[in-house]
Write a protein that holds these residues in place. Structure first.
Motif, PDB file in Angstrom:
ATOM      1  N   ILE A 288      30.892 -42.435 -21.181  1.00 51.78           N
ATOM      2  CA  ILE A 288      31.128 -43.293 -20.018  1.00 51.78           C
ATOM      3  C   ILE A 288      29.901 -44.152 -19.729  1.00 51.78           C
ATOM      4  N   ASN A 289      28.720 -43.569 -19.784  1.00 64.59           N
ATOM      5  CA  ASN A 289      27.494 -44.323 -19.517  1.00 64.59           C
ATOM      6  C   ASN A 289      27.323 -45.470 -20.506  1.00 64.59           C
ATOM      7  N   TRP A 290      27.717 -45.237 -21.780  1.00 61.30           N
ATOM      8  CA  TRP A 290      27.644 -46.303 -22.784  1.00 61.30           C
ATOM      9  C   TRP A 290      28.649 -47.416 -22.466  1.00 61.30           C
ATOM     10  N   LEU A 291      29.863 -47.030 -22.079  1.00 63.04           N
ATOM     11  CA  LEU A 291      30.886 -48.024 -21.754  1.00 63.04           C
ATOM     12  C   LEU A 291      30.479 -48.856 -20.537  1.00 63.04           C
ATOM     13  N   VAL A 292      29.797 -48.234 -19.587  1.00 64.29           N
ATOM     14  CA  VAL A 292      29.320 -48.960 -18.417  1.00 64.29           C
ATOM     15  C   VAL A 292      28.141 -49.860 -18.790  1.00 64.29           C
ATOM     16  N   GLY A 293      27.153 -49.292 -19.490  1.00 63.36           N
ATOM     17  CA  GLY A 293      25.934 -50.031 -19.785  1.00 63.36           C
ATOM     18  C   GLY A 293      26.077 -51.080 -20.870  1.00 63.36           C
ATOM     19  N   GLU A 294      26.867 -50.777 -21.916  1.00 69.97           N
ATOM     20  CA  GLU A 294      26.987 -51.680 -23.067  1.00 69.97           C
ATOM     21  C   GLU A 294      28.191 -52.606 -22.958  1.00 69.97           C
ATOM     22  N   LYS A 295      29.298 -52.114 -22.408  1.00 71.32           N
ATOM     23  CA  LYS A 295      30.539 -52.894 -22.391  1.00 71.32           C
ATOM     24  C   LYS A 295      30.884 -53.457 -21.014  1.00 71.32           C
ATOM     25  N   GLY A 296      30.159 -53.043 -19.990  1.00 72.47           N
ATOM     26  CA  GLY A 296      30.377 -53.617 -18.677  1.00 72.47           C
ATOM     27  C   GLY A 296      31.586 -53.092 -17.925  1.00 72.47           C
ATOM     28  N   LEU A 297      32.132 -51.937 -18.347  1.00 73.14           N
ATOM     29  CA  LEU A 297      33.247 -51.348 -17.623  1.00 73.14           C
ATOM     30  C   LEU A 297      32.752 -50.635 -16.369  1.00 73.14           C
ATOM     31  N   THR A 298      33.621 -50.412 -15.421  1.00 75.91           N
ATOM     32  CA  THR A 298      33.271 -49.558 -14.288  1.00 75.91           C
ATOM     33  C   THR A 298      33.312 -48.106 -14.765  1.00 75.91           C
ATOM     34  N   ARG A 299      32.782 -47.198 -13.989  1.00 76.51           N
ATOM     35  CA  ARG A 299      32.809 -45.786 -14.375  1.00 76.51           C
ATOM     36  C   ARG A 299      34.237 -45.262 -14.426  1.00 76.51           C
ATOM     37  N   VAL A 300      35.067 -45.694 -13.483  1.00 75.21           N
ATOM     38  CA  VAL A 300      36.459 -45.248 -13.495  1.00 75.21           C
ATOM     39  C   VAL A 300      37.168 -45.770 -14.743  1.00 75.21           C
ATOM     40  N   GLU A 301      36.953 -47.036 -15.098  1.00 70.73           N
ATOM     41  CA  GLU A 301      37.543 -47.586 -16.324  1.00 70.73           C
ATOM     42  C   GLU A 301      37.061 -46.804 -17.543  1.00 70.73           C
ATOM     43  N   GLY A 302      35.778 -46.475 -17.582  1.00 65.19           N
ATOM     44  CA  GLY A 302      35.241 -45.711 -18.697  1.00 65.19           C
ATOM     45  C   GLY A 302      35.844 -44.322 -18.803  1.00 65.19           C
ATOM     46  N   TYR A 303      36.054 -43.686 -17.661  1.00 70.87           N
ATOM     47  CA  TYR A 303      36.658 -42.342 -17.615  1.00 70.87           C
ATOM     48  C   TYR A 303      38.089 -42.391 -18.136  1.00 70.87           C
ATOM     49  N   MET A 304      38.857 -43.379 -17.673  1.00 73.46           N
ATOM     50  CA  MET A 304      40.239 -43.523 -18.137  1.00 73.46           C
ATOM     51  C   MET A 304      40.305 -43.853 -19.624  1.00 73.46           C
ATOM     52  N   LEU A 305      39.449 -44.776 -20.079  1.00 76.25           N
ATOM     53  CA  LEU A 305      39.469 -45.163 -21.487  1.00 76.25           C
ATOM     54  C   LEU A 305      39.110 -43.976 -22.371  1.00 76.25           C
ATOM     55  N   ALA A 306      38.137 -43.171 -21.953  1.00 69.33           N
ATOM     56  CA  ALA A 306      37.779 -41.972 -22.715  1.00 69.33           C
ATOM     57  C   ALA A 306      38.948 -40.994 -22.778  1.00 69.33           C
ATOM     58  N   SER A 307      39.781 -40.962 -21.726  1.00 70.34           N
ATOM     59  CA  SER A 307      40.895 -40.024 -21.681  1.00 70.34           C
ATOM     60  C   SER A 307      42.052 -40.457 -22.559  1.00 70.34           C
ATOM     61  N   VAL A 308      42.316 -41.764 -22.655  1.00 69.34           N
ATOM     62  CA  VAL A 308      43.485 -42.230 -23.410  1.00 69.34           C
ATOM     63  C   VAL A 308      43.165 -42.574 -24.852  1.00 69.34           C
ATOM     64  N   ALA A 309      41.866 -42.784 -25.189  1.00 68.14           N
ATOM     65  CA  ALA A 309      41.529 -43.211 -26.550  1.00 68.14           C
ATOM     66  C   ALA A 309      40.349 -42.475 -27.168  1.00 68.14           C
ATOM     67  N   GLY A 310      39.562 -41.752 -26.370  1.00 65.88           N
ATOM     68  CA  GLY A 310      38.408 -41.035 -26.902  1.00 65.88           C
ATOM     69  C   GLY A 310      38.781 -39.641 -27.380  1.00 65.88           C
ATOM     70  N   ASP A 311      37.945 -39.086 -28.248  1.00 67.24           N
ATOM     71  CA  ASP A 311      38.205 -37.759 -28.813  1.00 67.24           C
ATOM     72  C   ASP A 311      37.014 -36.841 -28.591  1.00 67.24           C
ATOM     73  N   LEU A 312      37.293 -35.655 -28.054  1.00 67.38           N
ATOM     74  CA  LEU A 312      36.279 -34.601 -27.978  1.00 67.38           C
ATOM     75  C   LEU A 312      36.298 -33.802 -29.274  1.00 67.38           C
TER      76      LEU A 312
END
Length: 340
Positions: A288-312
Motif C-alpha cells: 500500500i505504501n508503494w502504491l501511495v508513494g509511487e503511483k499516487g493512489l490513496t491508501r483506501v485505493e491501495g488497500y482495495m487494489l491489493a485485495s482484488v489483484a495482489g497476492d500474499l
C-alpha cells in the motif's frame, strides 16, 4: 417458495426434439449455516450437472447504485450465504466429491468494500476505520476480459466461487464465514472455470452447497472483500472412491491464458516478523505504501487494489524465528499514464 423447496426445470438441448432433465438451485434456496440436518433441495446421481442462481457474498445488500453511505447498514449476519444443499447419491462417509466448474457468469456489476473495524473484516481493519465502497462495471469491457479500477488501471475478470463446501460430520450449526476441511468459504481464486475441486465427504449424500461469487480477487483478499458479484454457476458433481489422502480441499487448475493482459512482472513488498499474521500485515502495508508513494493512489485505493489483484505469498518459513511474507501486484494492471 421456501428455502428447501425443490426447483426442477426442463431445458432444451441443441436438439429441439430432446428434453433434458436438469437441476437448478434458486436464490431462495439459501442457508447461512452449515448443518447436516438441512433438508436437501435436490437429490442427484453422481455425474449430474447442477446450475445455481446465486446472490453475492453480502446477501445482495449492495447494488449497482449503492454508495459508501450504505456500508453502515451492512448486516454481517447475512455474510457468505450458501445455496443448496444438494444430496449426491452414492456419496458415503470417507468418499470424495469432485466438483467441476463448467460455467460461471457474473452480474453486470460488482462491489468491493472496506468495512469498518467493528465488522472484523480485513487484514488491516484497525488501520482503516472509515467505510468505503467501490462499485465495478463488469459489463462494458467483459469481451476484452477486464474491468476498470480507475482510468489507467485494469483488473482481469477471472470469476470463481468463494464458498464451495459440504456438510460437516458433526451435528449442529457452523458459520459459513470461515473455511473448513470440508470446504466452505475457501476464497481460492485459482478454482475457476475448468478447474476441479475435491472435498472429503463427512455425511451420507455429501450435501453440497456453494455461493459467494467473485469477479476477481488477489490471494489473501486482504481488505476483506474481493470484487463481489451475484453469479450464475454450473457445476458437475461426481463421487470418487478410494482417495483417503483427500482430508482437506484439494484442487486442479486450468491454465489461465494471457490474452487479456500481458505479463510484465510484479512488484512485491516483504513483511518480516516472528508472527505469520503480523508478517502478512507488514507486507500488505508495504505494498500500500508503494502504491501511495509511487503511483499516487490513496491508501483506501491501495488497500482495495491489493485485495482484488495482489497476492500474499509465504516466501520463507524455515529460517526461524522469523517468517517472510510477500504481497505482490502484477505490473500488467497498469495500462496507461500516469501509472506506467
Amino acid at each position: 417458495m421456501n428455502q428447501y423447496q425443490c426447483n426442477t426445470q426442463y431445458l432444451r438441448t441443441e436438439d429441439p426434439n430432446i428434453m433434458s432433465h436438469s437441476f437448478h438451485v434458486s436464490r431462495s434456496e439459501v442457508h447461512l449455516k452449515w448443518d447436516n440436518a438441512l433438508k436437501p433441495v435436490h437429490t442427484v446421481d453422481s455425474g449430474t450437472e447442477v446450475t445455481f442462481d446465486l446472490m453475492d457474498g453480502g446477501y445482495n445488500q449492495f447494488t449497482a447504485t449503492s454508495t459508501a453511505a450504505d456500508v453502515g447498514n451492512f448486516d454481517a449476519a447475512f455474510a457468505d450465504p450458501a445455496f443448496g444443499p444438494v444430496y449426491v447419491n452414492g456419496a458415503e462417509v470417507g468418499d470424495v466429491l469432485r466438483i467441476e466448474f463448467l460455467d460461471l457468469k457474473t452480474a453486470t456489476y460488482g462491489w468491493t468494500a472496506v468495512l469498518p473495524g467493528s465488522f472484523g473484516f480485513g487484514l488491516l481493519a484497525d488501520e482503516f476505520p472509515e467505510a468505503a465502497l467501490k462499485i465495478w462495471d463488469l459489463e462494458t469491457h467483459k469481451e476484452e476480459g477486464y474491468t476498470v479500477f480507475k482510468e489507467g488501471i485494469h483488473i482481469p475478470i477471472r470469476p470463481f466461487l468463494g464458498v464451495v463446501g459440504l456438510a460437516h460430520g458433526e451435528e449442529g450449526q457452523f458459520s459459513t464465514i470461515p473455511p473448513y476441511d470440508t470446504g466452505g468459504n475457501i476464497d481460492c481464486k485459482h478454482i475457476g472455470i475448468g478447474s476441479m475441486l475435491y472435498l472429503p465427504v463427512k455425511v451420507k449424500g455429501a450435501l453440497f452447497s456453494c455461493g459467494d461469487g467473485h469477479a476477481a480477487q488477489g490471494d489473501g483478499e486482504v481488505c476483506g472483500t474481493a470484487i463481489e458479484t451475484p453469479m450464475k454457476a454450473k457445476v458437475k458433481l461426481t463421487v470418487e472412491k478410494g482417495k483417503p489422502w483427500v482430508v482437506s480441499p484439494h484442487y486442479i487448475t486450468k491454465p489461465i491464458g494471457t490474452t487479456a493482459v500481458e505479463n510484465r512482472g510484479e512488484y512485491a513488498a516483504l513483511g518480516i516478523d516472528a508472527d505469520l499474521r503480523e508478517a502478512s500485515r507488514k507486507a500488505v502495508r508495504g505494498l500500500i505504501n508503494w502504491l501511495v508513494g509511487e503511483k499516487g493512489l490513496t491508501r483506501v485505493e491501495g488497500y482495495m487494489l491489493a485485495s482484488v489483484a495482489g497476492d500474499l505469498k509465504i516466501a520463507e518459513a524455515v529460517d526461524m524465528p522469523n517468517y517472510a511474507v510477500a504481497c505482490s501486484l502484477p505490473l500488467s494492471v497498469f495500462v496507461k499514464a500516469p501509472y506506467l
